[in-house]
Design a protein around this motif. Structure first.
Motif, PDB file in Angstrom:
ATOM      1  N   PHE A  59      27.359  30.616  39.993  1.00  0.00           N
ATOM      2  CA  PHE A  59      28.379  31.645  40.235  1.00  0.00           C
ATOM      3  C   PHE A  59      28.546  31.864  41.733  1.00  0.00           C
ATOM      4  CE2 PHE A  59      29.207  36.017  41.432  1.00  0.00           C
ATOM      5  CZ  PHE A  59      30.421  36.254  40.811  1.00  0.00           C
ATOM      6  N   GLN A  60      29.824  31.997  42.182  1.00  0.00           N
ATOM      7  CA  GLN A  60      30.068  32.325  43.584  1.00  0.00           C
ATOM      8  C   GLN A  60      30.755  33.682  43.718  1.00  0.00           C
ATOM      9  OE1 GLN A  60      32.227  29.464  45.919  1.00  0.00           O
ATOM     10  NE2 GLN A  60      31.498  30.358  47.817  1.00  0.00           N
ATOM     11  N   TYR A  61      31.936  33.857  43.088  1.00  0.00           N
ATOM     12  CA  TYR A  61      32.609  35.157  43.165  1.00  0.00           C
ATOM     13  C   TYR A  61      33.619  35.329  42.041  1.00  0.00           C
ATOM     14  CZ  TYR A  61      36.667  32.765  45.220  1.00  0.00           C
ATOM     15  OH  TYR A  61      37.743  31.946  45.440  1.00  0.00           O
ATOM     16  N   VAL A  62      33.885  36.602  41.697  1.00  0.00           N
ATOM     17  CA  VAL A  62      34.892  36.942  40.694  1.00  0.00           C
ATOM     18  C   VAL A  62      36.227  37.050  41.399  1.00  0.00           C
ATOM     19  CG1 VAL A  62      35.714  38.731  39.102  1.00  0.00           C
ATOM     20  CG2 VAL A  62      33.293  38.154  39.184  1.00  0.00           C
ATOM     21  N   LYS A  63      37.225  36.374  40.856  1.00  0.00           N
ATOM     22  CA  LYS A  63      38.570  36.450  41.425  1.00  0.00           C
ATOM     23  C   LYS A  63      39.405  37.513  40.729  1.00  0.00           C
ATOM     24  CE  LYS A  63      42.639  33.821  42.549  1.00  0.00           C
ATOM     25  NZ  LYS A  63      43.391  34.376  43.387  1.00  0.00           N
ATOM     26  N   GLU A  64      39.295  37.594  39.389  1.00  0.00           N
ATOM     27  CA  GLU A  64      40.177  38.492  38.655  1.00  0.00           C
ATOM     28  C   GLU A  64      39.563  38.861  37.309  1.00  0.00           C
ATOM     29  OE1 GLU A  64      44.850  38.511  37.266  1.00  0.00           O
ATOM     30  OE2 GLU A  64      43.860  36.614  37.606  1.00  0.00           O
ATOM     31  N   VAL A  65      39.840  40.087  36.873  1.00  0.00           N
ATOM     32  CA  VAL A  65      39.497  40.522  35.527  1.00  0.00           C
ATOM     33  C   VAL A  65      40.761  41.106  34.929  1.00  0.00           C
ATOM     34  CG1 VAL A  65      38.097  42.059  34.117  1.00  0.00           C
ATOM     35  CG2 VAL A  65      37.126  41.055  36.187  1.00  0.00           C
ATOM     36  N   ALA A  66      41.132  40.603  33.749  1.00  0.00           N
ATOM     37  CA  ALA A  66      42.349  41.084  33.086  1.00  0.00           C
ATOM     38  C   ALA A  66      42.003  41.542  31.680  1.00  0.00           C
ATOM     39  CB  ALA A  66      43.385  39.970  33.043  1.00  0.00           C
ATOM     40  N   TRP A  67      42.753  42.520  31.183  1.00  0.00           N
ATOM     41  CA  TRP A  67      42.566  43.016  29.829  1.00  0.00           C
ATOM     42  C   TRP A  67      43.781  42.655  28.993  1.00  0.00           C
ATOM     43  CZ3 TRP A  67      39.748  44.391  25.998  1.00  0.00           C
ATOM     44  CH2 TRP A  67      40.321  45.065  24.926  1.00  0.00           C
ATOM     45  N   SER A  68      43.551  42.184  27.784  1.00  0.00           N
ATOM     46  CA  SER A  68      44.612  41.971  26.797  1.00  0.00           C
ATOM     47  C   SER A  68      44.016  42.295  25.432  1.00  0.00           C
ATOM     48  CB  SER A  68      45.130  40.534  26.835  1.00  0.00           C
ATOM     49  OG  SER A  68      44.164  39.659  26.300  1.00  0.00           O
ATOM     50  N   SER A  69      44.823  42.198  24.403  1.00  0.00           N
ATOM     51  CA  SER A  69      44.312  42.481  23.059  1.00  0.00           C
ATOM     52  C   SER A  69      43.237  41.478  22.642  1.00  0.00           C
ATOM     53  CB  SER A  69      45.456  42.494  22.047  1.00  0.00           C
ATOM     54  OG  SER A  69      46.102  41.234  22.051  1.00  0.00           O
ATOM     55  N   ASP A  70      43.148  40.330  23.332  1.00  0.00           N
ATOM     56  CA  ASP A  70      42.107  39.338  23.043  1.00  0.00           C
ATOM     57  C   ASP A  70      40.751  39.733  23.623  1.00  0.00           C
ATOM     58  OD1 ASP A  70      43.934  37.726  21.739  1.00  0.00           O
ATOM     59  OD2 ASP A  70      44.380  36.546  23.534  1.00  0.00           O
ATOM     60  N   GLY A  71      40.745  40.564  24.645  1.00  0.00           N
ATOM     61  CA  GLY A  71      39.506  40.981  25.297  1.00  0.00           C
ATOM     62  C   GLY A  71      39.652  40.934  26.806  1.00  0.00           C
ATOM     63  N   TYR A  72      38.509  40.959  27.498  1.00  0.00           N
ATOM     64  CA  TYR A  72      38.497  40.859  28.955  1.00  0.00           C
ATOM     65  C   TYR A  72      38.465  39.388  29.339  1.00  0.00           C
ATOM     66  CZ  TYR A  72      37.216  45.790  29.199  1.00  0.00           C
ATOM     67  OH  TYR A  72      37.194  47.155  29.088  1.00  0.00           O
ATOM     68  N   THR A  73      39.412  38.959  30.153  1.00  0.00           N
ATOM     69  CA  THR A  73      39.392  37.595  30.679  1.00  0.00           C
ATOM     70  C   THR A  73      38.941  37.666  32.125  1.00  0.00           C
ATOM     71  OG1 THR A  73      41.164  36.906  29.198  1.00  0.00           O
ATOM     72  CG2 THR A  73      40.738  35.515  31.111  1.00  0.00           C
ATOM     73  N   VAL A  74      37.809  37.031  32.394  1.00  0.00           N
ATOM     74  CA  VAL A  74      37.231  37.031  33.737  1.00  0.00           C
ATOM     75  C   VAL A  74      37.472  35.661  34.348  1.00  0.00           C
ATOM     76  CG1 VAL A  74      35.128  37.340  35.095  1.00  0.00           C
ATOM     77  CG2 VAL A  74      35.461  38.667  32.994  1.00  0.00           C
ATOM     78  N   THR A  75      38.061  35.658  35.534  1.00  0.00           N
ATOM     79  CA  THR A  75      38.273  34.423  36.285  1.00  0.00           C
ATOM     80  C   THR A  75      37.320  34.444  37.472  1.00  0.00           C
ATOM     81  OG1 THR A  75      40.609  34.420  35.660  1.00  0.00           O
ATOM     82  CG2 THR A  75      39.967  33.013  37.507  1.00  0.00           C
TER      83      THR A  75
END
Length: 86
Positions: free
Chosen positions: A49-65
């Motif tokens: 792991f180096q760094y988190v770029k983005e966290v998004a919420w949708s009805s599918d769940g949390y998408t972490v990039t």
């Protein structure tokens, strides 16, 4: 002239106000969802792991990039209740 101003004001209200109404209709995480900070901490413990770029919420769940140390882009969707990858 006054009718044009009233009509223009009404149209502006619906155009601008429409996005506010749409925001209220977005899904929210369930009441028993894990804390987002716990999910991000789980991502931070992944190998390379180096760094988190983005966290998004949708009805599918949390998408972490996030990015790894070798510059690979990784996207994982986590179940909000269990905190596990889908």
């Amino acid at each position: 002239m006054r009718a044009v101003v009233v009509l223009a004001s009404g149209i502006a209200f619906f155009v601008i106000g429409g996005s506010a109404f749409a925001a209220d209709q977005q899904t929210l995480p369930p009441q028993n969802a894990k804390k987002l900070s716990d999910i991000v901490a789980k991502v931070e413990r992944r190998n390379d792991f180096q760094y988190v770029k983005e966290v998004a919420w949708s009805s599918d769940g949390y998408t972490v990039t996030y990015y790894t140390t070798d510059k690979a882009k990784v996207e994982i969707t986590y179940d909000p209740v269990t905190g596990e990858p889908k």
